[in-house]
Scaffold this active site. Sequence first.
Site, PDB file in Angstrom:
ATOM      1  N   SER A 305       0.870  -1.017   0.073  1.00 37.39           N
ATOM      2  CA  SER A 305       0.039  -0.156  -0.149  1.00 37.39           C
ATOM      3  C   SER A 305       0.864   1.313  -0.016  1.00 37.39           C
ATOM      4  O   SER A 305       0.397   2.202  -0.386  1.00 37.39           O
ATOM      5  CB  SER A 305      -0.943  -0.117   1.165  1.00 37.39           C
ATOM      6  N   THR A 306       2.127   1.212   0.254  1.00 31.22           N
ATOM      7  CA  THR A 306       2.833   2.482   0.118  1.00 31.22           C
ATOM      8  C   THR A 306       2.964   3.044  -1.249  1.00 31.22           C
ATOM      9  O   THR A 306       3.067   4.223  -1.432  1.00 31.22           O
ATOM     10  CB  THR A 306       4.316   2.323   0.649  1.00 31.22           C
TER      11      THR A 306
END
Length: 577
Positions: A305-306
């Site tokens: 998700s980064t």
Amino acid sequence: MTEFLTHHRKKLFIVFLISALLMVGLCAQLGFLMIARSDHYSKMADELHKRERTIKAARGEIVDRNGTVIAANRTVCTVSVIHNQVTEPEKVIRELVRILELPEPEVRKKVEKWSSREIIRTNVEKSVGDQIMNLGLSGVKVDEDYKRYYPYGSLASKVLGFTGADNQGIIGLEVKYERYLKGRDGLILTTSDAKGTELQNAAEERVEPVPGNTLTVSLDVNIQKYAEQAAYQVMEKKGAKAVSVIVMDPRNGEIYAMVNVPEFDLNDPFTLNVESGGLTGTELQDARNKMWRNRCINDTYEPGSTFKIITAAAGLEAGVVHLDDRFSCPGFRIVEDRKIRCHKIGGHGGETFLQGAMNSCNPVFIDVGARLGVDSFYHYFEQFGLLGKTGIDLPGEAATIMHKKENMGLVELATVSFGQSFQITPIQLITTASSIINGGRRITPHFAMNVESTDGTYYQKFSYPERMGVVSEATSETMRYILEQVVAEGSGKRAKLPGYRVGGKTATSEKLPRSLKKYISSFLGFAPADDPQVIALITIDEPVGIYYGGTIAAPVVADIFSNILPYLDITSVSETD
């Protein structure tokens, strides 16, 4: 009869004439060599009787941005013997065996060997060398040498690197900047006899060595210590396999800290930092190579998700999404024949794009990816610099592993949009994120700042390329706002730091193969959110128990920031009120 004698006289005369001409030619040549070329052949004769002993040059120091020495030299000695100068061989053998703690047969063989010079031992401590020198043993030579020494032991071991027995860089900055650090060796010139052994009491000529240049790097010893301590603490607490941390200035790419725990002892780099019993020679070397790897630049991973930072920036830049656009998350998205789930099984329901980013909602980012389409998504991959390397000044940087454009279908587009099914390095992720939040400048991450000779006659400042227009200033400002809300009220709220505005993004990515159920937890954070001056990325490899990035990784970055923001004189919100 008379004709016969006359015939032979003619032959003799011709032979004599030829011999005379040859003698004259030889004499002329000899005269030429003795007079016109005398200096040349005299020099050659002298060279045949000269022997050289190297005087090692001191390797240039490496210092951090504040001038703290992090790679230095320690004076050591090389002990050798010259056979024809040894007058008391038994005493020489006995003393060298005693002081150097070497086997008697080994020393005896070298002392009794008829040669110009036999090295008994190198890298002898200076105090031991002085002890041997003070004995005044005829035929025993003690020459000063240098051995690399790292005052902080394992600090930044996989960044600094180390040198081999010849004092030449092997990995890290030591090998990258070898040409600046190595210096130029000097010589001791002595005279030898026809057998090649040095003559006792012969005059020595010296060519003094030139020490290497001092390399100043962007690392900050104190920030590196803070980051390493935090990494070791979370690794022990979560039983993790490894932890990596990068702390960087997003404005110019200067790296304050790069941590890869467990680190190794730079002063003993060939001893493993884990149990190594029973390994074969090949297995041992493989284990060393693994220990020396810098995971921040050498290894790729699925960012999870980064990476939504990149998808969001691309969507905003292309104009396919806005903060108040509405989405619906039932807990999954159906893409072709695949059901791709959100991390929240029950779903987030109706939400805006901003709320989707705060919630780290997979369906929202799948939709943004679909709006972009393969061609546009690939365009931004290239524009952001993700398909190449960062150009960091360390050897062995890995490249992004990405689907070929022609092989990228809707499923691949969906999974890439929330950070799965491809791999990048941590340094690539933090560099790209820096470019998105710093106004749209693609910076080059780096360590080296300048080199300078010890006598001040040479100085070079390093410069690194920047590329403008990665994203617009408007997109960059919006991204800073979104990521600040992620920390303020969203999935990254454990990175909150009283007195400071912090932005960031959490991630929990599942390692391959998925069946093993092993994860990498990470958090990318920066501060101050409205004017980023520090950015940090932590990756925790295979934590045990709770593995969510927002739960275990975000607090570590908050802890690091709590130490380094005041240290860097970054003003808190309360101080500006």
